[in-house]
Scaffold this motif. Structure first.
Motif, PDB file in Angstrom:
ATOM      1  N   THR A   5      -0.307   4.358  -0.315  1.00 46.57           N
ATOM      2  CA  THR A   5      -1.081   5.556  -0.003  1.00 46.57           C
ATOM      3  C   THR A   5      -0.655   6.146   1.332  1.00 46.57           C
ATOM      4  O   THR A   5      -0.959   7.287   1.643  1.00 46.57           O
ATOM      5  CB  THR A   5      -2.594   5.257   0.037  1.00 46.57           C
ATOM      6  OG1 THR A   5      -2.817   4.222   0.992  1.00 46.57           O
ATOM      7  CG2 THR A   5      -3.101   4.828  -1.328  1.00 46.57           C
ATOM      8  N   LYS A   6       0.024   5.316   2.139  1.00 47.40           N
ATOM      9  CA  LYS A   6       0.515   5.822   3.420  1.00 47.40           C
ATOM     10  C   LYS A   6       1.977   6.196   3.240  1.00 47.40           C
ATOM     11  O   LYS A   6       2.619   5.750   2.291  1.00 47.40           O
ATOM     12  CB  LYS A   6       0.377   4.734   4.475  1.00 47.40           C
ATOM     13  CG  LYS A   6      -1.011   4.085   4.386  1.00 47.40           C
ATOM     14  CD  LYS A   6      -1.502   3.606   5.695  1.00 47.40           C
ATOM     15  CE  LYS A   6      -2.982   3.299   5.579  1.00 47.40           C
ATOM     16  NZ  LYS A   6      -3.280   1.931   5.245  1.00 47.40           N
ATOM     17  N   GLU A   7       2.479   6.961   4.167  1.00 48.42           N
ATOM     18  CA  GLU A   7       3.882   7.429   4.062  1.00 48.42           C
ATOM     19  C   GLU A   7       4.843   6.268   3.896  1.00 48.42           C
ATOM     20  O   GLU A   7       5.600   6.188   2.949  1.00 48.42           O
ATOM     21  CB  GLU A   7       4.249   8.226   5.310  1.00 48.42           C
ATOM     22  CG  GLU A   7       3.781   9.665   5.240  1.00 48.42           C
ATOM     23  CD  GLU A   7       4.921  10.607   5.063  1.00 48.42           C
ATOM     24  OE1 GLU A   7       4.940  11.286   4.025  1.00 48.42           O
ATOM     25  OE2 GLU A   7       5.782  10.672   5.961  1.00 48.42           O
ATOM     26  N   SER A   8       4.755   5.317   4.857  1.00 50.45           N
ATOM     27  CA  SER A   8       5.581   4.117   4.706  1.00 50.45           C
ATOM     28  C   SER A   8       4.637   2.993   4.307  1.00 50.45           C
ATOM     29  O   SER A   8       3.469   3.017   4.648  1.00 50.45           O
ATOM     30  CB  SER A   8       6.271   3.780   6.016  1.00 50.45           C
ATOM     31  OG  SER A   8       5.291   3.593   7.002  1.00 50.45           O
ATOM     32  N   ARG A   9       5.162   2.007   3.604  1.00 46.55           N
ATOM     33  CA  ARG A   9       4.307   0.949   3.092  1.00 46.55           C
ATOM     34  C   ARG A   9       3.651   0.195   4.247  1.00 46.55           C
ATOM     35  O   ARG A   9       4.258  -0.123   5.229  1.00 46.55           O
ATOM     36  CB  ARG A   9       5.137  -0.009   2.240  1.00 46.55           C
ATOM     37  CG  ARG A   9       5.630   0.658   1.005  1.00 46.55           C
ATOM     38  CD  ARG A   9       6.313  -0.295   0.110  1.00 46.55           C
ATOM     39  NE  ARG A   9       7.142  -1.264   0.834  1.00 46.55           N
ATOM     40  CZ  ARG A   9       8.183  -1.861   0.289  1.00 46.55           C
ATOM     41  NH1 ARG A   9       8.512  -1.622  -0.943  1.00 46.55           N
ATOM     42  NH2 ARG A   9       8.877  -2.736   0.980  1.00 46.55           N
ATOM     43  N   SER A  10       2.337  -0.088   4.095  1.00 44.52           N
ATOM     44  CA  SER A  10       1.624  -0.761   5.169  1.00 44.52           C
ATOM     45  C   SER A  10       1.875  -2.252   5.130  1.00 44.52           C
ATOM     46  O   SER A  10       2.506  -2.776   4.234  1.00 44.52           O
ATOM     47  CB  SER A  10       0.130  -0.510   5.027  1.00 44.52           C
ATOM     48  OG  SER A  10      -0.396  -1.442   4.117  1.00 44.52           O
ATOM     49  N   ASP A  20       0.854  -1.184   0.000  1.00 48.88           N
ATOM     50  CA  ASP A  20       0.000   0.000   0.000  1.00 48.88           C
ATOM     51  C   ASP A  20       0.899   1.246   0.000  1.00 48.88           C
ATOM     52  O   ASP A  20       1.689   1.435   0.927  1.00 48.88           O
ATOM     53  CB  ASP A  20      -0.865  -0.030   1.270  1.00 48.88           C
ATOM     54  CG  ASP A  20      -1.871   1.095   1.298  1.00 48.88           C
ATOM     55  OD1 ASP A  20      -1.745   2.041   0.493  1.00 48.88           O
ATOM     56  OD2 ASP A  20      -2.789   1.028   2.139  1.00 48.88           O
TER      57      ASP A  20
END
Ligand code: 3HC
Length: 294
Positions: free
Chosen positions: A286-291, A284
């Motif tokens: 869409t978040k700063e670091s990958r989820s 993912d």
């Protein structure tokens, strides 16, 4: 055609590959027409090339004057007639055989008689694309790797009728672009994707069957075999739809069940999880670091 005669190239398709190819050519002293029917795609391509050149100037890899010269060699158009001045035209449009064949029919009509028609296809048969033109001996595969300005390879693919002259001119041009050339005959997946995509597919099977987490699969290949990206991260970078479509070409073209796409890859594509370009794939973005989404 001798490479010294290649003064102007046309690039069709202003996406990531087309704009990258146009940038590489302009950086190596070649005048480029970049064509896309969508003016917004052209605007995006121009912005991305300018940003890339400005970055090189800021790192002192290019002088300001050189940067200006590179951008001056690049012209954008939505009018296919402009490509009549090109000595070689590379298409880098969507990976659809029908759409590419339609384009080749048009290019065959407008390109000058001596021009070479090249395709950046990752897996579609050059022989079949060539057969839609009246100049199959002047049609060839010129497969750049993503991102074109960084990757050092061009895979040249000879169709059944590609002439030695066309091959030599394309190879010389590729070397003039600073790339190392490998040559493949026209069989499904050529060389790079024939080897790379089954590895990516196998990584999906490892995830699908619960062998390990996505992070451990990627770390295993990054640190265990010194790949710059793990296979799942690389699949997101390439686009899961592109990976799936190449696996299908291998499966049909080579007729062996070992190339059957992993159901998890199919499901992600069905869900629209196409990778970085959509903000979500295996990871993912869409978040700063990958989820840690599965
Ligand atoms: N355009 C121009 N330059 C770029 C770039 C781009 N799109 N992306 C990265 N760069 C440059 C950076 O500016 C940086 O330059 P510098 O060394 O002068 O500072 C350099 O490349 C390294 O970039 P980063 O520091 O941002 O990041 P990384 O070190 O992680 O490298 C990567 C990024 C080059 C993409 C690297 O992760 C990599 O090599 N990944 C594997 C890529 C790969 O395998 N590509 C082939 C895919 S298969 C294919 O294309 C075939 C197709 O048919 C599917």
């Amino acid at each position: 055609m001798a490479t010294a005669e290649i003064k102007m190239i046309g690039v069709v398709g202003g996406g990531q590959m087309g704009s990258g190819i146009a940038q590489v050519a302009a950086m190596h002293g070649i005048n480029v027409w970049l064509l896309d029917t969508d003016p917004q795609a052209l605007a995006k391509a121009t912005a991305s090339i300018s940003a890339s050149i400005n970055l090189l100037v800021s790192k002192a890899r290019l002088s300001q004057e050189q940067g200006t010269d590179v951008l001056g060699r690049l012209r954008c158009t939505s009018n296919m007639e402009e490509l009549h001045s090109a000595d070689l035209i590379i298409e880098a449009i969507v990976e659809s055989e029908d759409i590419k064949k339609t384009l080749f029919v048009q290019l065959d009509k407008i390109a000058k008689r001596s021009a070479i028609l090249a395709s950046n296809t990752s897996s579609i048969s050059i022989t079949r694309l060539a057969s839609s033109t009246s100049r199959p001996h002047q049609v060839i595969g010129m497969h750049f790797m993503n991102p074109p300005p960084v990757m050092k390879l061009i895979e040249i693919v000879r169709g059944a009728d590609t002439s030695d002259e066309t091959f030599k001119a394309t190879k010389a041009l590729s070397e003039r672009l600073g790339k190392t050339v490998i040559t493949s005959q026209d069989y499904s997946g050529f060389i790079v994707n024939r080897v790379l995509m089954p590895m990516i597919n196998e990584a999906f099977f490892a995830l699908y069957t619960g062998v390990a987490t996505k992070e451990d699969i990627d770390t295993g290949m990054k640190l265990g075999t010194n790949h710059p990206m793990g296979p799942l991260e690389l699949a997101d970078f390439i686009g899961l739809d592109v990976c799936l479509s190449i696996m299908k070409v291998l499966h049909v073209g080579l007729g062996d069940n070992k190339y059957a796409p992993c159901p998890l890859l199919v499901q992600y594509v069905d869900a629209g999880r196409l990778g970085r370009k959509r903000g979500i794939g295996v990871y993912d973005y869409t978040k700063e670091s990958r989820s840690k989404k599965p």
